[in-house]
Write an enzyme that holds these catalytic residues in place. Sequence first.
Site, PDB file in Angstrom:
ATOM      1  N   LYS A  57       9.236  50.190 -86.405  1.00 59.32           N
ATOM      2  CA  LYS A  57       8.640  48.971 -85.864  1.00 59.32           C
ATOM      3  C   LYS A  57       7.376  49.221 -85.045  1.00 59.32           C
ATOM      4  O   LYS A  57       6.537  48.321 -84.913  1.00 59.32           O
ATOM      5  CB  LYS A  57       9.668  48.215 -85.018  1.00 59.32           C
ATOM      6  CG  LYS A  57      10.796  47.614 -85.844  1.00 59.32           C
ATOM      7  CD  LYS A  57      11.799  46.882 -84.986  1.00 59.32           C
ATOM      8  CE  LYS A  57      12.916  46.303 -85.841  1.00 59.32           C
ATOM      9  NZ  LYS A  57      13.904  45.550 -85.018  1.00 59.32           N
ATOM     10  N   ASP A  67      11.323  39.338 -84.167  1.00 58.07           N
ATOM     11  CA  ASP A  67      12.489  39.751 -83.378  1.00 58.07           C
ATOM     12  C   ASP A  67      12.468  39.072 -82.012  1.00 58.07           C
ATOM     13  O   ASP A  67      13.517  38.705 -81.473  1.00 58.07           O
ATOM     14  CB  ASP A  67      12.490  41.270 -83.158  1.00 58.07           C
ATOM     15  CG  ASP A  67      12.980  42.048 -84.358  1.00 58.07           C
ATOM     16  OD1 ASP A  67      13.720  41.483 -85.168  1.00 58.07           O
ATOM     17  OD2 ASP A  67      12.611  43.230 -84.475  1.00 58.07           O
TER      18      ASP A  67
END
Length: 290
Positions: free
Chosen positions: A72, A109
């Site tokens: 990420k 997220d």
Amino acid sequence: MFNRQALIGLIGANIMKSLAPALHIDAFAAAGITGHYHLMDVDRLPNRTLKGLLEAAKTVGFLGVNITFPFKQAVIPLLDELSAEARQTGAVNTVTIAPDGRTIGYNTDRSGFRLNFEDGLGRANAEGKTAVLVGAGGAGSAVAFALMDLGLRTLAVHDTDPARALTLATDVTTHFGAGRCRVAERLSDEIAAADGVVNATPIGMSGFPGNPVPVEALRPDHWVADVIYSPIKTELIVAAAAKGARVLTGGGMCVHQAVDAFRLFTGITPDVARMHRVFNEALAARDAVR
């Protein structure tokens, strides 16, 4: 923006039990799109690199890819552009790919955790409260900023890499003000003094057994959240529930981030309630064959 056929996928490690394919394929069907969601698991694809898989997705014509552990943050230098939220968070879990190959990184997220928290625990459990975050990687960055969005008063960050914890605490302080975020000193003591705790490490996930949160520090008046949904009840969630604490699994975060990602990929916002139902059905089917 595209014909009624589409390719998207997920790049990460240990992802073969992901429910993302079920969520996105159903959303495709509801939108009248013939779509495929392809898992690119570096544990199953030896010698493949993040850069190589991203280039392959661009070459084949993917609308985009989701990015998960451990990429990420590593994906950021490979992208052409970042959304303002992804730049602030310092992590990306969704990448859109234009027809000319141009890539933009987003962080869904952050919104996913925020909406799951509001649904499952209520915003009042964050506003003006204190919390401890265990894990300062890509997921941890999203959670930290989401908690600030929810009005958390102060956050203590713990990571096995103290430098990573300091970097995240510094980033949050830069955007939200002095005194809002700091590095946790003694984890058990920090948790005992806080209103809640979040696990944003991979510990507790299938393939990464364990619990990074000291159970003895948990109290019945705590709230305890985990970003993991494989399994849906991690060792942390089970232990916290046994203590009488309010718990929040990673299932709702998975759904909400997928809703936002699908919208970014296609321009179509899927039905949230339908996606929750699909998640629950897919989870039950997956767990039934263990």
